[in-house]
Design a protein around this motif. Structure first.
Motif, PDB file in Angstrom:
ATOM      1  N   VAL A 346      16.700  37.209  27.988  1.00 47.98           N
ATOM      2  CA  VAL A 346      17.823  36.810  27.530  1.00 47.98           C
ATOM      3  C   VAL A 346      19.032  37.443  28.587  1.00 47.98           C
ATOM      4  CG1 VAL A 346      17.368  36.087  25.228  1.00 47.98           C
ATOM      5  CG2 VAL A 346      17.890  38.385  25.754  1.00 47.98           C
ATOM      6  N   THR A 347      18.615  37.340  29.924  1.00 47.41           N
ATOM      7  CA  THR A 347      19.523  38.117  30.669  1.00 47.41           C
ATOM      8  C   THR A 347      20.994  37.896  30.481  1.00 47.41           C
ATOM      9  OG1 THR A 347      18.080  38.326  32.365  1.00 47.41           O
ATOM     10  CG2 THR A 347      20.148  38.340  33.288  1.00 47.41           C
ATOM     11  N   PRO A 348      21.491  36.593  30.521  1.00 49.14           N
ATOM     12  CA  PRO A 348      23.033  36.134  30.403  1.00 49.14           C
ATOM     13  C   PRO A 348      23.297  36.182  28.972  1.00 49.14           C
ATOM     14  CG  PRO A 348      21.716  34.119  30.983  1.00 49.14           C
ATOM     15  CD  PRO A 348      20.695  35.151  30.681  1.00 49.14           C
ATOM     16  N   GLY A 349      22.496  36.549  27.943  1.00 50.00           N
ATOM     17  CA  GLY A 349      22.975  36.296  26.543  1.00 50.00           C
ATOM     18  C   GLY A 349      22.936  34.538  26.542  1.00 50.00           C
ATOM     19  N   GLY A 464      28.501  37.687  15.983  1.00 49.56           N
ATOM     20  CA  GLY A 464      27.284  38.132  16.712  1.00 49.56           C
ATOM     21  C   GLY A 464      26.463  36.907  16.948  1.00 49.56           C
ATOM     22  N   SER A 465      26.386  36.483  18.373  1.00 50.66           N
ATOM     23  CA  SER A 465      25.654  35.190  18.838  1.00 50.66           C
ATOM     24  C   SER A 465      24.510  35.854  19.512  1.00 50.66           C
ATOM     25  CB  SER A 465      26.549  34.359  19.328  1.00 50.66           C
ATOM     26  OG  SER A 465      27.441  34.722  20.412  1.00 50.66           O
ATOM     27  N   THR A 466      23.424  35.296  19.156  1.00 50.60           N
ATOM     28  CA  THR A 466      22.108  35.849  19.910  1.00 50.60           C
ATOM     29  C   THR A 466      20.988  34.700  20.094  1.00 50.60           C
ATOM     30  OG1 THR A 466      21.062  36.508  17.702  1.00 50.60           O
ATOM     31  CG2 THR A 466      22.496  38.102  19.057  1.00 50.60           C
ATOM     32  N   LEU A 467      20.166  35.216  20.828  1.00 49.53           N
ATOM     33  CA  LEU A 467      18.957  34.023  21.026  1.00 49.53           C
ATOM     34  C   LEU A 467      17.680  34.742  20.628  1.00 49.53           C
ATOM     35  CD1 LEU A 467      19.914  32.767  24.682  1.00 49.53           C
ATOM     36  CD2 LEU A 467      19.988  31.615  22.415  1.00 49.53           C
ATOM     37  N   ASP A 468      16.784  34.160  19.955  1.00 45.90           N
ATOM     38  CA  ASP A 468      15.550  34.620  19.701  1.00 45.90           C
ATOM     39  C   ASP A 468      14.338  33.992  20.467  1.00 45.90           C
ATOM     40  OD1 ASP A 468      13.031  35.584  18.383  1.00 45.90           O
ATOM     41  OD2 ASP A 468      13.635  34.774  16.401  1.00 45.90           O
ATOM     42  N   SER A 469      14.183  34.749  21.825  1.00 43.36           N
ATOM     43  CA  SER A 469      13.109  34.310  22.541  1.00 43.36           C
ATOM     44  C   SER A 469      11.929  34.206  22.091  1.00 43.36           C
ATOM     45  CB  SER A 469      13.510  34.731  23.936  1.00 43.36           C
ATOM     46  OG  SER A 469      13.478  36.144  23.782  1.00 43.36           O
ATOM     47  N   GLY A 470      11.146  32.969  22.270  1.00 46.14           N
ATOM     48  CA  GLY A 470       9.816  33.320  21.638  1.00 46.14           C
ATOM     49  C   GLY A 470       8.621  32.585  22.564  1.00 46.14           C
ATOM     50  N   LEU A 659       9.123  30.338  26.148  1.00 48.75           N
ATOM     51  CA  LEU A 659       9.142  29.120  26.285  1.00 48.75           C
ATOM     52  C   LEU A 659      10.344  28.218  25.506  1.00 48.75           C
ATOM     53  CD1 LEU A 659       7.422  26.753  27.401  1.00 48.75           C
ATOM     54  CD2 LEU A 659       6.453  26.559  25.047  1.00 48.75           C
ATOM     55  N   THR A 660      10.708  29.285  24.380  1.00 47.00           N
ATOM     56  CA  THR A 660      11.666  28.686  23.632  1.00 47.00           C
ATOM     57  C   THR A 660      12.838  29.554  23.279  1.00 47.00           C
ATOM     58  OG1 THR A 660      10.509  29.568  21.508  1.00 47.00           O
ATOM     59  CG2 THR A 660      10.277  26.975  22.485  1.00 47.00           C
ATOM     60  N   TYR A 661      14.052  29.298  23.097  1.00 47.72           N
ATOM     61  CA  TYR A 661      15.267  30.297  22.747  1.00 47.72           C
ATOM     62  C   TYR A 661      15.934  29.731  21.596  1.00 47.72           C
ATOM     63  CZ  TYR A 661      13.944  31.559  27.348  1.00 47.72           C
ATOM     64  OH  TYR A 661      13.130  31.864  28.490  1.00 47.72           O
ATOM     65  N   ALA A 662      15.459  30.130  20.408  1.00 45.39           N
ATOM     66  CA  ALA A 662      16.337  29.748  18.880  1.00 45.39           C
ATOM     67  C   ALA A 662      17.575  30.743  19.062  1.00 45.39           C
ATOM     68  CB  ALA A 662      15.447  30.165  17.974  1.00 45.39           C
ATOM     69  N   VAL A 663      18.482  29.974  18.265  1.00 49.70           N
ATOM     70  CA  VAL A 663      19.762  30.501  18.405  1.00 49.70           C
ATOM     71  C   VAL A 663      20.277  31.103  17.004  1.00 49.70           C
ATOM     72  CG1 VAL A 663      22.327  29.688  18.738  1.00 49.70           C
ATOM     73  CG2 VAL A 663      20.478  28.472  20.085  1.00 49.70           C
ATOM     74  N   GLN A 664      20.964  32.213  16.841  1.00 49.00           N
ATOM     75  CA  GLN A 664      21.609  32.560  15.744  1.00 49.00           C
ATOM     76  C   GLN A 664      22.933  32.857  16.009  1.00 49.00           C
ATOM     77  OE1 GLN A 664      19.036  34.763  17.502  1.00 49.00           O
ATOM     78  NE2 GLN A 664      17.727  33.345  16.982  1.00 49.00           N
ATOM     79  N   GLU A 767      12.185  36.719  14.151  1.00 46.59           N
ATOM     80  CA  GLU A 767      12.820  38.089  14.547  1.00 46.59           C
ATOM     81  C   GLU A 767      14.407  38.071  14.525  1.00 46.59           C
ATOM     82  OE1 GLU A 767      10.830  40.233  17.839  1.00 46.59           O
ATOM     83  OE2 GLU A 767      10.403  38.333  18.542  1.00 46.59           O
ATOM     84  N   GLY A 768      14.827  36.959  14.781  1.00 45.72           N
ATOM     85  CA  GLY A 768      16.329  36.695  14.701  1.00 45.72           C
ATOM     86  C   GLY A 768      16.756  37.571  16.022  1.00 45.72           C
ATOM     87  N   GLY A 769      18.071  37.598  16.441  1.00 47.48           N
ATOM     88  CA  GLY A 769      18.366  38.463  17.522  1.00 47.48           C
ATOM     89  C   GLY A 769      19.028  39.592  17.301  1.00 47.48           C
ATOM     90  N   GLY A 770      19.272  39.805  16.127  1.00 53.73           N
ATOM     91  CA  GLY A 770      20.003  41.139  15.717  1.00 53.73           C
ATOM     92  C   GLY A 770      21.521  40.711  15.744  1.00 53.73           C
ATOM     93  N   ALA A 771      21.882  39.612  15.227  1.00 53.28           N
ATOM     94  CA  ALA A 771      23.247  38.924  15.372  1.00 53.28           C
ATOM     95  C   ALA A 771      23.961  39.854  14.506  1.00 53.28           C
ATOM     96  CB  ALA A 771      23.290  37.487  15.207  1.00 53.28           C
ATOM     97  N   GLY A 772      23.453  40.166  13.502  1.00 51.60           N
ATOM     98  CA  GLY A 772      24.388  40.733  12.326  1.00 51.60           C
ATOM     99  C   GLY A 772      24.704  42.126  12.732  1.00 51.60           C
ATOM    100  N   ILE A 773      23.877  43.066  13.628  1.00 49.66           N
ATOM    101  CA  ILE A 773      24.396  44.263  13.891  1.00 49.66           C
ATOM    102  C   ILE A 773      25.703  44.021  14.918  1.00 49.66           C
ATOM    103  CG2 ILE A 773      23.816  46.364  15.658  1.00 49.66           C
ATOM    104  CD1 ILE A 773      20.843  45.584  15.114  1.00 49.66           C
ATOM    105  N   HIS A 774      25.557  43.127  15.503  1.00 50.10           N
ATOM    106  CA  HIS A 774      26.870  43.044  16.425  1.00 50.10           C
ATOM    107  C   HIS A 774      27.821  42.519  15.387  1.00 50.10           C
ATOM    108  CE1 HIS A 774      30.103  41.648  18.943  1.00 50.10           C
ATOM    109  NE2 HIS A 774      29.797  42.823  19.748  1.00 50.10           N
ATOM    110  N   ALA A 775      27.932  41.572  14.367  1.00 51.16           N
ATOM    111  CA  ALA A 775      28.744  40.960  13.709  1.00 51.16           C
ATOM    112  C   ALA A 775      29.417  41.898  13.173  1.00 51.16           C
ATOM    113  CB  ALA A 775      28.126  39.673  12.751  1.00 51.16           C
ATOM    114  N   ILE A 776      28.754  43.127  12.650  1.00 55.47           N
ATOM    115  CA  ILE A 776      29.449  44.046  11.920  1.00 55.47           C
ATOM    116  C   ILE A 776      30.342  44.986  12.722  1.00 55.47           C
ATOM    117  CG2 ILE A 776      29.120  46.342  10.644  1.00 55.47           C
ATOM    118  CD1 ILE A 776      28.450  43.667   8.952  1.00 55.47           C
ATOM    119  N   CYS A 777      29.733  45.350  14.033  1.00 56.39           N
ATOM    120  CA  CYS A 777      30.482  45.939  15.041  1.00 56.39           C
ATOM    121  C   CYS A 777      31.940  45.416  15.420  1.00 56.39           C
ATOM    122  CB  CYS A 777      29.718  46.112  16.333  1.00 56.39           C
ATOM    123  SG  CYS A 777      28.322  47.305  16.186  1.00 56.39           S
TER     124      CYS A 777
END
Lengths: 804, 150
Positions: A346-349, A464-470, A659-664, A767-777
């Motif tokens: 997820v280099t460029p997010g 928090g906007s993240t990707l769950d690369s799977g 192969l896939t990049y789910a969005v949160q 897995e989620g991408g940890g979006a919540g950690i950033h949303a709180i920050c």
């Protein structure tokens, strides 16, 4: 280009079982206490194993005496590091030099490197006796200075953990794509961020690690009942170390009490169990205590980002970034340094910047070894990219929503090749953000801010906007070490029709709550035109079942792609065989004239010509005389799904890594008390896009779980060490995980952008991408007006922020 | 020490070590492995059982202290294999994933509903504060309990 369906407007339920929230097949046994978890497995005459652990963060072992422990009646025996070093070879190292040179054994040999490191194993008749006898093991230590701050690891006077590696540097690699210097030249502004810190924590599955190991002396084979979630990895680590072929290591899992990546690297403990089962000639049972788990198992990667520079235009257009990532691996490289490349999925997010330079360094410290933890390595990097967005927005006095929308990769650009060659498969990030904002009531925030202020509180909102690369392309490991011979991925399923027509599915996966039995049954039912109730899915993994491959397991958000695609492939093979058999039975009817329906196969225009599955199973298995000689039908079909991957270009560090990049996209609203720094999450929205959802309720459950873990990490959970290397949060007394009362109101939403690259349009998720950690920050930054530089923000840190 | 306990209606007489925890007695000696162990500090609640009508964490009690009591565990909830309304609600609301904390959750909420058949959402959350779940985030557990509250 992929279709995007907006929820919460109801998603159209497709004809069939896929897409429906079928109630879980697993639940009945679990609700009655009839699941079989590893500690439930018992054998006659088994001994209980307890580890003697290091009280020092760093010390030479000068003497070990087990005689007093072994003299006790009921103690079956012990194992020391010296014996391990004689009986096994060091574990294979993934790293290139210098990390490649470390010597990692199943027990400490000559030296301890973190508090809690296993030093001696004691096996006794009861759990209590094993624990007591461990107290009688005498170990003399000569204490050494401890290294606990990774930032000091390469100082000339730093204590060295691994003399074989010549220092504490384990792995380093420079990643550079595009032309960052050109981006600097083009930029209107360069935003500089001296230091960002992503803290150490993990998911603490409620069931700790464990195993029951039996040794069959006659054939020299071990049966390892365990809750390890990646037996394929454990096997390739254990076989060479134990000097044995993989056929001698039978892994069996059943119900697993949560994993989250934390149960991937239990192979050292499993080796100890194996050696003792052979030495003592009896089954050996090991169940880790909670404190042992916290002290020694699978901490998440702690990471710093130093000297970050961000090239931006005045309007908020992001051109690129440069940073130095420093990763703290802890004492051993159990799965590391794969974290040194996994982030690059997820280099460029989620953004369109094209000029990126990241200098990655991983060092060893006198802390517990890190290993995968839900969101493994991408979470740290995505938190970094999100931090950059909000810090840039603040520096340029722009709206974080606008900066995101200006820079998000656009739906019309999908599939999108990132600067490092990953191919984001589908998604509409801006629409996903809009839905999340709508769920939170973003338009009415001004009023709520005023209301909070009237009550003496400060309201903040954060995204928090993240990707769950799977579905990993394991070829990325070659970017870490070009010598490695891993690439691609695979998963296996077998589907058969048994003698009375039972449909039996066997998976290679090791589910820990993800509902594989249910979703696999849904996929099978759609292909065989039956009900999921008719489909029997075997729980867990057994390497005797011939339904596993090198990458079998449950990790890294991939079942919906690898597992279900294997199930689909095997079921389609079975469907074809059923038609072939029926065609022969009906006297040469072609497959096109047949259809599966109502638990059998029939001729399309002749409802009377019907062969139930029971008859099919019986004919092939028990009544097959007279069938045509060339009828190639077994009704027992095995399919290996292999995703379409190429080996990445090692020189350019370029290629598609998953192969896939789910969005949160998560949005949090907090209210901070300026007097104390305490804060409450008063509103929360989580929107997920994981392509086609086979079972929306299960997907939503994963979203909820990932959210809860992210909030726990953001507010409460941390593995902090004192200066001597003592863990300050070694159990649930001190390591506060969220309780029911801690949970905020939650709104979830879903968007379905099917993946064009997977057989079912699904994407891995969970897995989620940890979006919540950033949303709180981000929400705290918004509320306090101060730049947040740490992923962990307990109340006192927020109070300190407000004193700046 | 010789003890006699009645678990889910059946009486067991056993010789146990005085230091053995009730949870280990249930799991190892009686083979009632439905109750689980998730911590070693009394925080997680996976071992929750009802002893003489009182909800207790069975890791915080010695087996000998349970001598003469009537104990209810998750194995005793359903009758003839039929799930109770609460168990069904957990299934319908997807209130469990790995299922490891679930026996404790069911015992805690069973005790709650006996004492207070119509708890508010806040009362449900308070009743669950001694139970840790790492999979669900609790939202669906609370929904499941709400759905059977009168």
């Amino acid at each position: 280009m992929s279709e995007t369906t907006l929820a919460p407007a109801p998603v159209e339920v497709q004809k069939g079982w896929g897409g429906q929230s079928v109630k879980r097949k697993e639940d009945k046994r679990l609700l009655q206490g009839e699941g079989v978890f590893v500690d439930d497995v018992k054998r006659h005459g088994m001994g209980y194993l307890h580890f003697v652990r290091s009280p020092y963060a760093h010390a030479h072992i000068t003497r070990i005496d087990v005689s007093a422990a072994e003299a006790i009646d009921g103690v079956y025996g012990t194992l020391t590091g010296e014996e391990v070093a004689a009986l096994t070879d060091p574990f294979f190292q993934i790293s290139s030099a210098p990390g490649a040179n470390i010597k990692d054994y199943a027990l400490a040999v000559g030296k301890v490197r973190y508090v809690g490191e296993p030093v001696v194993a004691v096996v006794a008749e009861t759990r209590e006796l094993a624990r007591d006898a461990s107290e009688l093991v005498e170990v003399d230590y000569e204490a050494l200075p401890a290294l606990v701050d990774a930032r000091r690891a390469q100082d000339s006077d730093a204590p060295v953990l691994h003399e074989d590696a010549g220092g504490n540097l384990m792995w380093t690699g420079l990643y550079s794509w595009g032309d960052f210097d050109a981006a600097l030249a083009e930029a209107d502004r360069v935003v500089k961020i001296p230091e960002l810190h992503f803290h150490r924590f993990n998911s603490t599955p409620l069931e700790c690690d464990g195993a029951l190991v039996e040794y069959n002396r006659g054939v020299g084979q071990w049966t390892i009942h365990t809750n390890n979630q990646f037996p394929g990895f454990a096997a390739i680590m254990m076989g060479p170390a134990m000097r044995t072929g993989l056929d001698k290591l039978r892994f069996v899992t059943q119900d697993i009490g949560g994993g989250f990546g934390n149960k991937i690297t239990s192979h050292p403990q499993l080796v100890v169990c194996c050696l003792l089962a052979r030495k003592l000639n009896r089954p050996v049972q090991w169940t880790e205590w909670r404190t042992d788990f916290h002290l020694s198992m699978s901490h998440g990667n702690e990471r710093w980002f130093h000297d970050t520079e961000v090239a931006v235009k005045d309007d908020g257009t992001l051109l690129g970034f440069r940073t130095k990532a420093l990763d703290d691996a802890g004492a051993w490289l159990r799965y590391e340094p794969l974290g040194g490349v996994i982030w690059a999925q997820v280099t460029p997010g989620m953004y369109r910047w094209r000029h990126i330079e990241l200098d990655f360094t991983q060092v060893a410290t006198n802390k517990a070894p890190v290993s995968p933890n839900r969101g493994y390595s991408r979470m740290q990097h995505l938190w970094f990219t999100e931090r950059v967005i909000d810090i840039v927005a603040r520096e340029l006095d722009l709206d974080p929503v606008d900066v995101r929308k200006r820079n998000y990769i656009r739906a019309e650009d999908m599939p999108y090749e990132t600067p490092n060659g990953c191919v984001y498969d589908s998604g509409d990030y801006a629409a996903t953000l809009d839905l999340a904002l709508q769920l939170i009531g973003y338009d009415s925030l001004a009023g709520r801010r005023a209301d909070a202020e009237a009550r003496g509180k400060r309201l903040g909102v954060g995204i928090g906007s993240t990707l769950d690369s799977g579905t990993n392309n394991f070829g990325q490991s070659q970017l870490i070490n070009p010598e490695l011979q891993f690439s691609g991925n695979n998963e296996v399923a077998t589907v058969k029709l048994d003698i009375f027509g039972e449909i039996v599915v066997t998976l290679g996966t090791t589910p820990q709550g993800q509902g594989h039995e249910t979703t696999a049954a849904q996929v099978v039912a759609d292909i065989l035109s039956c009900s999921p109730d008719d489909v029997h899915v075997r729980a867990g993994h057994d390497s005797y079942w011939n339904s596993h491959a090198g990458f079998s397991g449950t990790y890294a958000s991939q079942f919906a792609v690898t597992g279900l695609s294997a199930v689909k492939g095997a079921t389609e093979m079975l469907a074809a065989e059923i038609k072939k058999l029926a065609g022969a039975v009906f006297g040469g009817v072609p497959a096109e004239a047949l259809e599966l329906a109502d638990g059998g196969v029939r001729i399309k225009d002749n409802p009377d010509a019907f062969l139930p599955f029971m008859a099919c199973g019986a004919i092939i298995n028990a009544n097959n005389a007279g069938l045509p000689e060339d009828l190639d039908v077994t009704l027992n079909c095995r399919y290996v799904y292999r995703p379409p991957f190429e080996v990445p270009d090692v020189e350019r560090k370029f290629g598609n890594l998953t192969l896939t990049y789910a969005v949160q996209i998560h949005v949090a609203v907090v209210e901070v008390d300026p007097e104390t720094g305490s804060y409450e999450i008063v509103d929360y929205a989580a929107v997920d896009d994981c392509g086609k959802r086979i079972n929306p309720q299960i997907v939503e459950g994963q979203v909820m779980g990932a959210t809860a873990q992210a909030l726990g990490a953001a507010v409460h959970e941390t593995y902090e060490y004192d200066e001597d290397g003592n863990l300050l949060t070694p159990n649930f007394y001190d390591y506060h995980v969220p309780h029911a009362l801690d949970m905020p109101p939650l709104a979830t939403g879903a968007i379905e952008s099917p993946s064009p690259f997977t057989p079912l349009g699904t994407k891995g998720m969970g897995e989620g991408g940890g979006a919540g950690i950033h949303a709180i920050c981000a929400a705290i930054q918004d509320a306090t007006g101060q730049i947040v530089t740490d992923s962990h923000n307990p109340y006192q840190r927020v109070w300190e922020l407000m004193q700046q | 020490m010789e003890i006699a306990v009645t678990v889910n209606g059946q009486t067991y007489e056993r010789d146990v070590e005085p230091r053995k925890l009730l949870i280990h007695f249930l799991r190892d000696d009686l083979d009632l492995t439905g109750s689980h162990i998730g911590c070693d500090t009394g925080n997680c609640g996976a071992c929750s059982v009802i002893v003489d009508g009182v909800l207790l964490k069975s890791c915080m009690l010695l087996a000998v202290q349970a001598n003469g009591t009537r104990i209810e565990t998750v194995e005793g909830l359903s009758e003839d294999g039929e799930l109770t309304r609460l168990q069904q609600a957990f299934n319908e609301h997807h209130a469990l994933q790995c299922g490891y904390c679930t026996p404790g959750m069911l015992m805690s909420t069973t005790a709650l509903l006996r004492e207070n058949p119509s708890p508010s959402e806040d009362e449900i959350k308070k009743a669950l504060q001694g139970n840790i779940c790492r999979c669900t985030g609790y939202w669906n557990i609370v929904e499941a309990v709400k759905s059977v509250a009168k």
